[in-house]
Enzyme design. Structure first.
Site, PDB file in Angstrom:
ATOM      1  N   MET A  30      -5.778 -10.059 -40.284  1.00 57.92           N
ATOM      2  CA  MET A  30      -4.778 -10.369 -39.262  1.00 57.92           C
ATOM      3  C   MET A  30      -5.455 -10.414 -37.892  1.00 57.92           C
ATOM      4  O   MET A  30      -4.811 -10.262 -36.857  1.00 57.92           O
ATOM      5  CB  MET A  30      -3.648  -9.340 -39.288  1.00 57.92           C
ATOM      6  N   HIS A  37     -13.895  -5.068 -40.739  1.00 62.91           N
ATOM      7  CA  HIS A  37     -13.765  -6.457 -41.198  1.00 62.91           C
ATOM      8  C   HIS A  37     -15.154  -7.075 -41.413  1.00 62.91           C
ATOM      9  O   HIS A  37     -15.364  -7.833 -42.350  1.00 62.91           O
ATOM     10  CB  HIS A  37     -13.032  -7.302 -40.155  1.00 62.91           C
ATOM     11  N   ASP A 150      -7.165   0.507 -46.858  1.00 69.05           N
ATOM     12  CA  ASP A 150      -5.768   0.273 -47.254  1.00 69.05           C
ATOM     13  C   ASP A 150      -5.701   0.343 -48.778  1.00 69.05           C
ATOM     14  O   ASP A 150      -5.526  -0.673 -49.461  1.00 69.05           O
ATOM     15  CB  ASP A 150      -5.296  -1.085 -46.729  1.00 69.05           C
ATOM     16  N   VAL A 176     -15.213   1.918 -43.564  1.00 65.43           N
ATOM     17  CA  VAL A 176     -16.246   2.040 -42.525  1.00 65.43           C
ATOM     18  C   VAL A 176     -15.737   3.054 -41.504  1.00 65.43           C
ATOM     19  O   VAL A 176     -14.586   2.974 -41.068  1.00 65.43           O
ATOM     20  CB  VAL A 176     -16.505   0.675 -41.842  1.00 65.43           C
ATOM     21  N   ARG A 187      -5.819   0.125 -34.951  1.00 66.84           N
ATOM     22  CA  ARG A 187      -4.934   0.998 -34.153  1.00 66.84           C
ATOM     23  C   ARG A 187      -5.696   2.031 -33.342  1.00 66.84           C
ATOM     24  O   ARG A 187      -5.109   2.657 -32.459  1.00 66.84           O
ATOM     25  CB  ARG A 187      -3.977   1.757 -35.068  1.00 66.84           C
TER      26      ARG A 187
HETATM   27  O1  PAF Z   1      -4.973  -5.884 -44.489  1.00 67.78           O
HETATM   28  C1  PAF Z   1      -4.539  -6.787 -43.745  1.00 67.78           C
HETATM   29  O2  PAF Z   1      -5.089  -7.069 -42.666  1.00 67.78           O
HETATM   30  C2  PAF Z   1      -3.294  -7.559 -44.156  1.00 67.78           C
HETATM   31  O3  PAF Z   1      -2.384  -6.732 -44.803  1.00 67.78           O
HETATM   32  C3  PAF Z   1      -3.612  -8.807 -44.999  1.00 67.78           C
HETATM   33  C4  PAF Z   1      -4.246  -8.439 -46.331  1.00 67.78           C
HETATM   34  C5  PAF Z   1      -4.533  -9.728 -44.234  1.00 67.78           C
HETATM   35  C6  PAF Z   1      -2.322  -9.561 -45.313  1.00 67.78           C
HETATM   36  O4  PAF Z   1      -1.679  -9.978 -44.153  1.00 67.78           O
END
Ligand code: PAF
Length: 284
Positions: A30, A37, A150, A176, A187
């Site tokens: 997102m 990431h 997550d 990480v 956040r």
């Molecule tokens: O983990 C995230 O950033 C979001 O939940 C995802 C997997 C991109 C779906 O919108």
């Protein structure tokens, strides 16, 4: 690096890549990219010839309009980071492109939806599963990478891929952390200086729970009570602690081979999550 906002143009490019027999990895995000990431992208490069990153703030996974509008949008900065990571394609659709006719069909995965994040954020996981299924349909990747931070999301996506016979390898990437142990999250930048000092206690308490389970404690309810006391003593407001079978987040039984500790706390208005998996086999 090519950036596509339009689904049709992206699909045409992907068709071409598939004709050339290129293996494609997708990293769905997102945006507001951080080192967590980048670890997903680096892992994706190991599994494919072409790495595609999607950046889409998915409205249907937000409980409140405020959360959605306050979500940080940093596209220019994100694209700079992605070009340094040798990403091949970036997909940046609008909500209108993704949901042109509203959304009557949704994907929803029963058991693991109902606990932890699913309690306070009731629509969240069906929103996540639906957008991930849509991204899989649009991009048709061979591999997709998700973070273990997550954990519940990861369980849900794996279950969706298995139950709906999606021919995609799901690769998970370890959390990480900052040097002090705090899991990287979009956040974290909302924390005040004082909260930043206290936040790593979440990781310490998660690690403490893991250590007592490894030593043989199985009185999970008491362990959770003790952990709550530790969190409060450190100035954190406990939200939820679950110790569940790591497979599908069911109740732990004598057949469980590994458990996951799922934790969330509030620091001011910011809710932080963390988790740790503990193998039981070797000590049972
Ligand atoms: O983990 C995230 O950033 C979001 O939940 C995802 C997997 C991109 C779906 O919108």
């Amino acid at each position: 690096m090519q950036v596509f906002a339009a689904i049709l143009a992206l699909r045409n490019r992907i068709r071409q890549l598939k004709r050339e027999d290129r293996k494609i990895a997708l990293v769905p995000t997102m945006g507001n990219l951080h080192k967590g990431h980048l670890a997903l992208i680096r892992e994706a490069h190991k599994h494919a010839d072409i790495v595609i990153v999607s950046i889409f703030v998915n409205p249907i996974q937000f409980e409140s309009a405020d959360d959605l509008s306050n979500y940080p949008r940093t596209l220019e900065d994100d694209l700079n980071k992605l070009s340094l990571e040798a990403v091949d394609l970036v997909f940046t659709p609008t909500a209108e492109a993704i949901y042109p006719e509203g959304l009557d069909a949704r994907v929803f995965i029963t058991v693991p939806e109902y606990i932890f994040e699913g309690v306070s954020r009731r629509i969240h996981f069906r929103g996540v599963a639906t957008i991930v299924a849509k991204l899989f349909n649009i991009i048709q990747p061979d591999v997709a990478c998700f973070g273990e931070k997550d954990f519940q999301q990861l369980v849900i996506i794996r279950k969706m891929v298995t139950d709906l016979s999606m021919d995609i390898d799901i690769v998970s990437v370890p959390i990480v952390r900052e040097i002090n142990g705090l899991a990287m999250s979009s956040r974290n930048h909302l924390l005040t200086q004082d909260e930043v000092q206290r936040a790593p206690e979440l990781f310490r308490v998660t690690r403490w729970i893991a250590s007592v389970i490894r030593k043989g404690r199985r009185d999970y309810i008491s362990i959770i009570k003790d952990a709550n006391i530790r969190l409060c003593a450190a100035g954190l407001q406990p939200d939820q602690i679950f110790i569940r079978d790591a497979n599908m987040l069911q109740i732990v039984t004598s057949k469980s081979t590994q458990v996951v500790i799922l934790m969330s706390v509030f620091l001011g208005k910011v809710r932080l999550i963390d988790n740790q998996v503990v193998k039981l086999l070797e000590i049972n």
